[in-house]
Design an enzyme around this catalytic site. Structure first.
Site, PDB file in Angstrom:
ATOM      1  N   GLU A 142      -9.771  -2.252   5.739  1.00  0.00           N
ATOM      2  CA  GLU A 142     -10.380  -2.026   7.051  1.00  0.00           C
ATOM      3  C   GLU A 142     -11.577  -2.968   7.231  1.00  0.00           C
ATOM      4  OE1 GLU A 142      -8.827  -0.263   9.002  1.00  0.00           O
ATOM      5  OE2 GLU A 142      -7.823   1.363   7.947  1.00  0.00           O
TER       6      GLU A 142
ATOM      7  N   ASN B  55      -7.499  -3.306  14.665  1.00  0.00           N
ATOM      8  CA  ASN B  55      -8.871  -3.677  14.283  1.00  0.00           C
ATOM      9  C   ASN B  55      -8.892  -4.876  13.328  1.00  0.00           C
ATOM     10  OD1 ASN B  55      -7.881  -2.592  11.947  1.00  0.00           O
ATOM     11  ND2 ASN B  55      -9.342  -0.898  11.816  1.00  0.00           N
TER      12      ASN B  55
ATOM     13  N   HIS C 285      -7.134  -5.106  10.529  1.00  0.00           N
ATOM     14  CA  HIS C 285      -6.920  -4.814   9.104  1.00  0.00           C
ATOM     15  C   HIS C 285      -5.625  -5.442   8.598  1.00  0.00           C
ATOM     16  CE1 HIS C 285      -4.712  -0.728   9.973  1.00  0.00           C
ATOM     17  NE2 HIS C 285      -3.824  -1.655   9.731  1.00  0.00           N
TER      18      HIS C 285
ATOM     19  N   ASP D 195       0.824  -1.218   0.000  1.00  0.00           N
ATOM     20  CA  ASP D 195       0.000   0.000   0.000  1.00  0.00           C
ATOM     21  C   ASP D 195       0.854   1.263   0.000  1.00  0.00           C
ATOM     22  OD1 ASP D 195       0.925  -0.504   2.576  1.00  0.00           O
ATOM     23  OD2 ASP D 195      -1.059  -0.867   3.420  1.00  0.00           O
TER      24      ASP D 195
HETATM   25  C1  F6R Z   1       1.526  -1.597   6.210  1.00  0.00           C
HETATM   26  C2  F6R Z   1       0.171  -2.104   6.309  1.00  0.00           C
HETATM   27  C3  F6R Z   1      -0.582  -2.144   7.607  1.00  0.00           C
HETATM   28  C4  F6R Z   1       0.268  -2.529   8.800  1.00  0.00           C
HETATM   29  C5  F6R Z   1      -0.574  -2.550  10.079  1.00  0.00           C
HETATM   30  C6  F6R Z   1       0.275  -2.827  11.311  1.00  0.00           C
HETATM   31  O1  F6R Z   1       2.001  -1.665   4.878  1.00  0.00           O
HETATM   32  O2  F6R Z   1      -0.339  -2.476   5.320  1.00  0.00           O
HETATM   33  O3  F6R Z   1      -1.652  -3.058   7.463  1.00  0.00           O
HETATM   34  O4  F6R Z   1       0.844  -3.785   8.584  1.00  0.00           O
HETATM   35  O5  F6R Z   1      -1.222  -1.320  10.252  1.00  0.00           O
HETATM   36  O6  F6R Z   1       1.143  -1.754  11.515  1.00  0.00           O
HETATM   37  P1  F6R Z   1       2.278  -1.804  12.625  1.00  0.00           P
HETATM   38  O7  F6R Z   1       3.232  -2.860  12.224  1.00  0.00           O
HETATM   39  O8  F6R Z   1       2.907  -0.428  12.592  1.00  0.00           O
HETATM   40  O9  F6R Z   1       1.606  -2.091  13.923  1.00  0.00           O
END
Ligand code: F6R
Length: 251
Positions: free
Chosen positions: A142, A135, A137, A66
């Protein structure tokens, strides 16, 4: 879904790096799917160390999950910059083999189609690395995102905007409201998936993803349907997984 319980974040990162190393050694031309965020930082440090010891990325191709819409590649909070600083500067993936959605695309929907086309042309993703949001995701998918979606433009969830404000000087107004993300369908096409989770803040999401119902309300739960998905957790992130779970192994 295999669940690997690691003692701590260091072991989690080393184990994740071993998955990537095995993939590259089996197929030097493999295609890796990569994530950003705090969790894979240890993995990327391990990969940089493995490269210094000889692991060759010169035929590897990468696709990131992303990117924020509205941020250029040099913006300090862009995922492009994150990847350069935390991984690509330290290994030898050729720049032309690196793919990250273009956060400045004039036509973001077209960019999503192109991104899918580029993944398909590369032969699909062999090993996808994922983190998980509080959450549930994955990518920027989401809760409520249909499982059938491919790469698409996302309106970010308020909780995700708040969680990511730390990368924008804790100023909510600076956090982009939209992003391009691989969809659940794009992620599920990967031949193997490794999801990483660290810290007690992820324990509920991990337990729900691994042991709860498979539902778009908890996007990571879809991984229960994948034939080769592994969830790597440290002790804290794994603390709410049932010790009776037959898929649970100690790493
Ligand atoms: C990042 C992504 C997000 C993260 C998720 C966890 O490219 O796609 O889904 O993997 O938000 O983030 P952290 O590792 O910072 O807790």
């Amino acid at each position: 879904m295999e669940i690997l319980l690691c003692k701590d974040y260091e072991q989690l990162s080393r184990t994740a790096a071993e998955f990537v190393q095995r993939e590259i050694e089996q197929n030097p031309r493999c295609v890796l799917g990569l994530a950003t965020g705090s969790t894979p930082l240890g993995l990327y440090r391990e990969l940089a160390a493995l490269h210094r010891q000889g692991l060759d990325f010169s035929s590897v191709t990468t696709f990131n999950l992303d990117e924020y819409l509205g941020l250029g590649p040099d913006h300090p909070a862009s995922y492009c910059r994150y990847m350069q600083e935390n991984l690509f500067q330290h290994i030898n993936v050729p720049p032309e083999n690196i793919h990250i959605p273009d956060g400045q695309a004039e036509n973001p929907d077209q960019e999503c189609w192109d991104y899918e086309r580029r993944m398909a042309a590369a032969g699909g993703i062999d090993l996808q690395i994922l983190g998980i949001g509080h959450n549930g995701h994955i990518g920027f998918n989401e809760p409520g995102t249909p499982f059938g979606q491919t790469t698409h433009v996302v309106d970010l969830d308020e909780r995700t905007i708040e969680a990511n404000a730390r990368f924008f000087g804790h100023d909510l107004s600076q956090v982009p409201r939209r992003a391009i993300s691989m969809g659940i369908k794009s992620i599920m096409r990967a031949r193997k998936i490794v999801l990483l989770a660290s810290g007690s803040g992820k324990a509920d999401a991990v337990a729900a993803a691994a042991e709860g119902p498979v539902t778009p309300d908890l996007p990571a739960s879809v991984l229960q349907l994948h034939p080769q998905a592994a969830v790597l957790v440290d002790a804290e992130a794994g603390s709410k997984i049932s010790r009776e779970n037959p898929e649970l192994r100690r790493s």
